[in-house]
Design an enzyme around this catalytic site. Structure first.
Site, PDB file in Angstrom:
ATOM      1  N   MET A 102      73.645-112.455  58.829  1.00  0.00           N
ATOM      2  CA  MET A 102      73.240-113.272  59.971  1.00  0.00           C
ATOM      3  C   MET A 102      72.169-112.541  60.773  1.00  0.00           C
ATOM      4  O   MET A 102      72.413-111.430  61.258  1.00  0.00           O
ATOM      5  CB  MET A 102      74.447-113.567  60.874  1.00  0.00           C
ATOM      6  N   ILE A 159      81.511-107.921  60.064  1.00  0.00           N
ATOM      7  CA  ILE A 159      80.938-106.573  60.066  1.00  0.00           C
ATOM      8  C   ILE A 159      79.853-106.480  61.132  1.00  0.00           C
ATOM      9  O   ILE A 159      78.909-107.270  61.131  1.00  0.00           O
ATOM     10  CB  ILE A 159      80.349-106.227  58.685  1.00  0.00           C
ATOM     11  N   GLY A 189      73.878-110.254  65.662  1.00  0.00           N
ATOM     12  CA  GLY A 189      73.249-110.030  64.362  1.00  0.00           C
ATOM     13  C   GLY A 189      74.145-109.169  63.500  1.00  0.00           C
ATOM     14  O   GLY A 189      74.479-108.056  63.881  1.00  0.00           O
ATOM     15  N   SER A 190      74.575-109.671  62.343  1.00  0.00           N
ATOM     16  CA  SER A 190      75.614-108.947  61.621  1.00  0.00           C
ATOM     17  C   SER A 190      75.832-109.558  60.245  1.00  0.00           C
ATOM     18  O   SER A 190      74.931-110.158  59.681  1.00  0.00           O
ATOM     19  CB  SER A 190      76.904-108.986  62.449  1.00  0.00           C
ATOM     20  N   ARG A 191      77.071-109.453  59.727  1.00  0.00           N
ATOM     21  CA  ARG A 191      77.340-109.874  58.356  1.00  0.00           C
ATOM     22  C   ARG A 191      78.808-110.281  58.197  1.00  0.00           C
ATOM     23  O   ARG A 191      79.688-109.738  58.872  1.00  0.00           O
ATOM     24  CB  ARG A 191      76.993-108.720  57.428  1.00  0.00           C
TER      25      ARG A 191
END
Length: 232
Positions: A102, A159, A189-191
């Site tokens: 993301m 994450i 902002g990440s995963r």
């Protein structure tokens, strides 16, 4: 429907988690206008971005049993067979993992990939390296859910990334959750990693764009090990 209502219908709602941040950006923008108007306009643009970041649009989730839907908006950055994190308790054999990255421009409200019961929620502190890197699954701060379904147990891990500094979870252990139901978000902002039961064939490819609660990642009723993808 009036023009005002038509315009309002096109604007996605904001998740309540975002109100303090949007308010803070707006307040700073007012101060910047007082200091120097060009700075104020920059602050205004950032305020609009912050509002978009916390948008929470309505999604239409496929209702058929056996489907696994994307838990996040973003780009499918990696599909691999890997050992799941130990805290998930999903065994010591490699499982299919689908990773969704993301960016700061994606909607960050996370949704359950399946319907089932939340057996486990496990938080692990860690680093904040680039979430696109494979080692982020092991090294970064993360929060994981294990969801039991009639087709097996699914692991989904939030994450933190290079910018993200806060993982928020809305659910609790023992709770029953529906596919597409909101379970958390990550700032900024990440995963998301989804661990599928052994032998499950992903129905997406790397580089594909995923829409949380709508894009189908896998179907337990299908078995197609020969499925391939090509870029264009």
């Amino acid at each position: 429907m009036s023009i005002a209502n038509s315009i309002r219908a096109q604007i996605p709602p904001i998740h309540p988690e975002g109100y303090p941040f949007i308010g803070g950006f707006a307040l700073v923008s007012l101060v910047l206008f007082w200091v120097w108007s060009p700075l104020g306009w920059i602050g205004t643009a950032l305020t609009v971005w912050c509002a978009l970041f916390f948008r929470d649009p309505v999604r239409t989730t496929p209702a058929r049993d056996g489907l696994v839907v994307a838990p996040a908006d973003g780009r499918i950055s990696m599909i691999a067979q890997v050992l799941p994190p130990a805290e998930l308790g999903l065994g010591d054999k490699p499982l299919p993992r689908i990773s969704i990255f993301m960016s700061v421009f994606n909607c960050h409200v996370n949704r359950s990939p399946v319907a089932g019961r939340i057996d486990r929620i496990a938080y692990r502190p860690g680093k904040f390296i680039n979430a696109e890197l494979d080692k982020a699954s092991e090294d970064n701060e993360r929060n994981s859910l294990v969801i039991s379904t009639a087709n097996g147990r699914i692991g989904v891990t939030q994450i933190a990334g290079l910018v993200a500094r806060r993982i928020v979870t809305f659910v609790r252990e023992g709770q029953t959750i529906a596919a597409g139901e909101r379970f958390g978000l990550i700032r900024f902002g990440s995963r998301l990693d989804v661990y599928l039961p052994e032998g499950t064939a992903p129905l997406v490819g790397e580089g594909q764009t995923a829409i949380a609660g709508e894009t189908i990642l896998a179907d337990f009723r299908l078995s197609d090990p020969g499925r391939t993808y090509r870029g264009s």
